[in-house]
Design an enzyme around this catalytic site. Sequence first.
Site, PDB file in Angstrom:
ATOM      1  N   GLU A   1      -9.973  -2.342 -21.267  1.00 58.39           N
ATOM      2  CA  GLU A   1      -8.735  -2.864 -21.841  1.00 58.39           C
ATOM      3  C   GLU A   1      -7.593  -2.614 -20.853  1.00 58.39           C
ATOM      4  OE1 GLU A   1      -6.195  -2.698 -26.008  1.00 58.39           O
ATOM      5  OE2 GLU A   1      -7.967  -1.454 -25.788  1.00 58.39           O
TER       6      GLU A   1
ATOM      7  N   HIS B   1       0.467   2.621 -13.268  1.00 64.51           N
ATOM      8  CA  HIS B   1       1.147   1.489 -13.889  1.00 64.51           C
ATOM      9  C   HIS B   1       2.640   1.816 -13.986  1.00 64.51           C
ATOM     10  CE1 HIS B   1       1.643  -2.064 -16.352  1.00 64.51           C
ATOM     11  NE2 HIS B   1       2.349  -1.348 -17.203  1.00 64.51           N
TER      12      HIS B   1
ATOM     13  N   GLU C   1       6.341   7.277  -8.504  1.00 62.69           N
ATOM     14  CA  GLU C   1       4.913   6.982  -8.360  1.00 62.69           C
ATOM     15  C   GLU C   1       4.337   7.704  -7.145  1.00 62.69           C
ATOM     16  OE1 GLU C   1       3.791   2.831  -8.436  1.00 62.69           O
ATOM     17  OE2 GLU C   1       5.380   2.359  -9.860  1.00 62.69           O
TER      18      GLU C   1
ATOM     19  N   GLY D   1       0.794  -1.222   0.000  1.00 69.62           N
ATOM     20  CA  GLY D   1       0.000   0.000   0.000  1.00 69.62           C
ATOM     21  C   GLY D   1       0.823   1.267   0.000  1.00 69.62           C
ATOM     22  N   SER D   2       2.032   1.223  -0.564  1.00 63.69           N
ATOM     23  CA  SER D   2       2.876   2.421  -0.497  1.00 63.69           C
ATOM     24  C   SER D   2       2.277   3.591  -1.282  1.00 63.69           C
ATOM     25  CB  SER D   2       4.295   2.120  -0.951  1.00 63.69           C
ATOM     26  OG  SER D   2       4.351   1.826  -2.335  1.00 63.69           O
ATOM     27  N   ASN D   3       1.629   3.320  -2.399  1.00 66.18           N
ATOM     28  CA  ASN D   3       0.977   4.409  -3.132  1.00 66.18           C
ATOM     29  C   ASN D   3      -0.250   4.920  -2.381  1.00 66.18           C
ATOM     30  OD1 ASN D   3       2.289   5.262  -5.620  1.00 66.18           O
ATOM     31  ND2 ASN D   3       2.081   3.142  -6.271  1.00 66.18           N
TER      32      ASN D   3
ATOM     33  N   LEU E   1      -9.944  -6.382 -13.273  1.00 62.95           N
ATOM     34  CA  LEU E   1     -11.349  -6.109 -13.002  1.00 62.95           C
ATOM     35  C   LEU E   1     -12.214  -6.463 -14.201  1.00 62.95           C
ATOM     36  CD1 LEU E   1     -10.661  -2.709 -11.267  1.00 62.95           C
ATOM     37  CD2 LEU E   1     -11.402  -4.817 -10.132  1.00 62.95           C
TER      38      LEU E   1
END
Length: 194
Positions: free
Chosen positions: A147, A113, A178, A12-14, A97
């Site tokens: 996609e 990403h 990030e 969960g660093s982001n 998903l």
Amino acid sequence: MKNIVILISGSGSNMAAIVRAAEQGRWGERLNARVAAVISNRADAEGLRFAKDHGIATTVLDHKGFASREAFDQALMAEIDPLSPALVVLAGFMRILTPAFVAHYEGRLLNIHPSLLPAFPGLNTHQRAIDAGCQFAGATVHQVTAELDHGGILAQAVVPVLADDAASTLAARVLSQEHLIYPRAVAQFLAALP
């Protein structure tokens, strides 16, 4: 209040970077926004402890307890929808998903990403960048579509690929970026909402 729901699977660093940015940037006052919940598909996800320590509601929904991807996504929507999210943020959520889930949150679903999309969608991005002889790599914040790793790009960060890089050293350099661009992109997205 604009509720943000963050989905994680691991450290969960982001997510933590977004929570810290929300606290330090006073998103509640400035953007009328808050991180309302953190949901993980893994009970052992380290990020859950960070969220709890910051007073954020947490839920674990183990995907292994569902007969299909569709059943899991339906249960996930049932957890998210009562929070009336302005934004659902994927932060290291390691599940593909279903189209129904993506359509349900269309325009309100963000991901980060670890590549400069459209290059290297999918997994093993750092090794693939090294193997391809890239001089630069990076990260992309994008809107989620059905996609995989496509959708409108909201932010990117570029880092050099060094001659002695391994996938792990490149990954660490990208991850530090990030943590900068994801909170910024989330804040900008929220600021643009009515």
